[in-house]
Design a protein around this motif. Structure first.
Motif, short mmCIF file in Angstrom:
data_model
loop_
_atom_site.label_atom_id
_atom_site.label_comp_id
_atom_site.label_asym_id
_atom_site.label_seq_id
_atom_site.Cartn_x
_atom_site.Cartn_y
_atom_site.Cartn_z
N GLU A 1 52.25 64.50 51.43
CA GLU A 1 52.78 63.77 51.01
C GLU A 1 54.49 63.93 51.25
N ALA A 2 54.44 65.48 51.45
CA ALA A 2 55.81 65.46 51.78
C ALA A 2 55.76 65.25 52.79
N LEU A 3 55.33 65.48 53.63
CA LEU A 3 55.45 65.35 55.23
C LEU A 3 56.01 63.30 55.37
N GLU A 4 54.85 62.76 53.99
CA GLU A 4 55.38 61.62 54.02
C GLU A 4 57.12 61.10 54.12
N VAL B 1 48.39 70.63 54.14
CA VAL B 1 48.94 71.03 55.12
C VAL B 1 50.39 71.44 54.13
N GLY B 2 50.58 73.25 54.80
CA GLY B 2 51.44 74.17 53.99
C GLY B 2 53.53 73.67 54.58
N GLY B 3 54.08 75.05 53.56
CA GLY B 3 55.22 74.33 53.43
C GLY B 3 56.16 74.85 55.31
N LEU B 4 55.31 75.45 56.17
CA LEU B 4 55.66 75.42 57.27
C LEU B 4 55.84 73.88 58.01
N ASP B 5 54.58 73.31 57.91
CA ASP B 5 54.19 72.13 59.02
C ASP B 5 55.03 70.98 58.44
N VAL B 6 55.72 70.90 56.90
CA VAL B 6 56.05 70.36 56.74
C VAL B 6 57.69 70.57 57.11
N ALA B 7 58.14 71.80 56.85
CA ALA B 7 59.06 72.28 57.62
C ALA B 7 60.20 72.11 58.96
N ARG B 8 58.27 71.93 59.90
CA ARG B 8 58.96 71.59 61.41
C ARG B 8 59.15 69.88 61.09
N GLU B 9 59.11 69.24 59.82
CA GLU B 9 59.22 68.30 60.51
C GLU B 9 60.54 67.67 60.10
N ALA B 10 60.82 68.88 58.89
CA ALA B 10 62.09 68.33 57.99
C ALA B 10 63.42 69.05 58.96
N ILE B 11 63.32 70.09 59.85
CA ILE B 11 63.80 70.68 60.60
C ILE B 11 64.64 69.53 61.53
N VAL C 1 43.96 75.10 54.89
CA VAL C 1 43.04 75.22 55.59
C VAL C 1 43.38 75.83 57.18
N LYS C 2 45.12 75.46 57.01
CA LYS C 2 45.46 75.90 58.95
C LYS C 2 45.65 78.13 58.32
N GLU C 3 45.19 77.95 57.20
CA GLU C 3 45.95 79.47 57.43
C GLU C 3 44.14 80.09 57.38
N LEU C 4 43.86 79.84 56.60
CA LEU C 4 42.02 80.54 56.77
C LEU C 4 41.80 80.27 58.10
N ARG D 1 40.30 67.41 60.32
CA ARG D 1 41.56 67.99 59.62
C ARG D 1 41.16 69.06 58.25
N GLY D 2 40.93 68.87 57.34
CA GLY D 2 40.41 69.34 56.58
C GLY D 2 39.38 70.53 56.02
N LEU D 3 39.05 71.06 57.80
CA LEU D 3 36.78 71.25 57.49
C LEU D 3 36.41 72.25 58.78
N VAL D 4 36.11 73.46 57.98
CA VAL D 4 35.94 74.23 58.65
C VAL D 4 34.14 75.10 59.04
N VAL D 5 33.70 74.48 59.83
CA VAL D 5 32.73 75.30 59.53
C VAL D 5 32.05 76.75 59.70
N ARG D 6 31.10 77.17 59.46
CA ARG D 6 29.98 77.86 59.99
C ARG D 6 29.44 77.30 61.68
N VAL D 7 29.49 77.63 62.90
CA VAL D 7 29.10 77.89 63.83
C VAL D 7 27.32 77.81 63.81
N ALA D 8 26.46 78.54 62.76
CA ALA D 8 25.18 79.53 62.89
C ALA D 8 24.87 78.46 62.20
N ALA D 9 25.59 77.48 60.53
CA ALA D 9 25.03 77.19 59.65
C ALA D 9 24.87 75.23 59.89
#
Length: 253
Positions: free
Chosen positions: A41-44, A63-73, A192-195, A209-217
């Motif tokens: 919502e902040a990005l928008e 979407v974390g604060g660093l991602d939004v900061a880049r757009e704001a800056i 998710v990005k930080e994880l 975008r918001g999904l990370v999966v173990r390949v072996a699973a």
């Protein structure tokens, strides 16, 4: 009449968001604030409103604060980071933030931050933060032997310690990220990005975008009736989507 200043505020915890809004109304009466519940919502809001100031929580799911900061800056805004973690606050300030606020935010500390930002606005000097934000992001990213081994995740009113080898996938969901194992799930607030930055890229793949999966699973990947890729798992019944941006991972498999 004093000039009105437009700001975007992003904080995913409602009580903290409301408290900061009320405090800003007292500390900076000329400030018009667009309050956002999460990073998306902040990005928008930043893209649509082009604010002069942004108050951003560093850690938000998806979407974390660093991602939004880049757009704001990029739009010329000054950024004030908010965080519950001392180490993030210090690094954010060293990275060139107009200021940082450590939660819970005190009125005295907010007054100091407002004074600093207002002075920066009066100076109107351009400041390219991009390299410093890159450096901050690199400092916050686990590396080498700092890869995630265990995750402390919430299950009801308790915290479960989950070994990384138990995790089937991570999925962003509203204000939290689901940590899904073969026999259950729990919640964390780490984006998710930080994880993803703390996971072994040979073992975990981002498939959406918001999904990370173990390949072996992963059991198999197929196209559905709409031509979109989706994957089934060995230990879970649900079907997970694969976005077009990540479908190339599975070519030839």
């Amino acid at each position: 009449m004093s000039e009105r200043i437009l700001a975007v505020l992003a904080e995913d915890e409602a009580p903290q968001r409301q408290a900061l809004l009320e405090a800003l109304a007292q500390a900076w009466p000329e400030l018009d604030v667009a309050a956002c519940e999460d990073g998306d919502e902040a990005l928008e809001a930043v893209r649509a409103l082009r604010p002069q100031v942004a108050f951003l929580d560093i850690r938000m799911p998806a979407v974390g604060g660093l991602d939004v900061a880049r757009e704001a800056i990029a739009g010329g805004a000054l950024v004030v980071f908010t965080t519950a973690y001392d180490e993030y606050a210090v690094r954010a300030f060293e990275a060139g933030a107009a200021d940082y606020l450590l939660k819970p935010v005190s009125r005295e500390r907010l007054d100091q931050a407002v004074a600093r930002v207002r002075e920066r606005l009066r100076q109107a000097r351009p400041d390219d933060w991009r390299a410093r934000l890159d450096a901050l992001e690199a400092q916050l990213r686990p590396q080498g032997d700092r890869l995630i081994r265990w995750i402390g995740a919430s299950v009801g009113d308790s915290v479960r310690m989950i070994g990384i080898d138990e995790v089937v996938y991570f999925q962003a969901q509203e204000k939290y990220v689901r940590v899904v194992t073969g026999d259950g799930e729990a919640l964390v607030r780490t984006p998710v990005k930080e994880l993803l930055a703390g996971l072994d890229p040979a073992l975990f793949w981002q498939v959406h975008r918001g999904l990370v999966v173990r390949v072996a699973a992963i059991d198999r990947v197929r196209r559905n009736e709409l031509g979109r890729h989706e994957l089934s798992l060995k230990a879970r019944a649900e079907i997970l989507p694969v976005s077009a941006a990540f479908a190339s991972r599975f070519r030839g498999m």
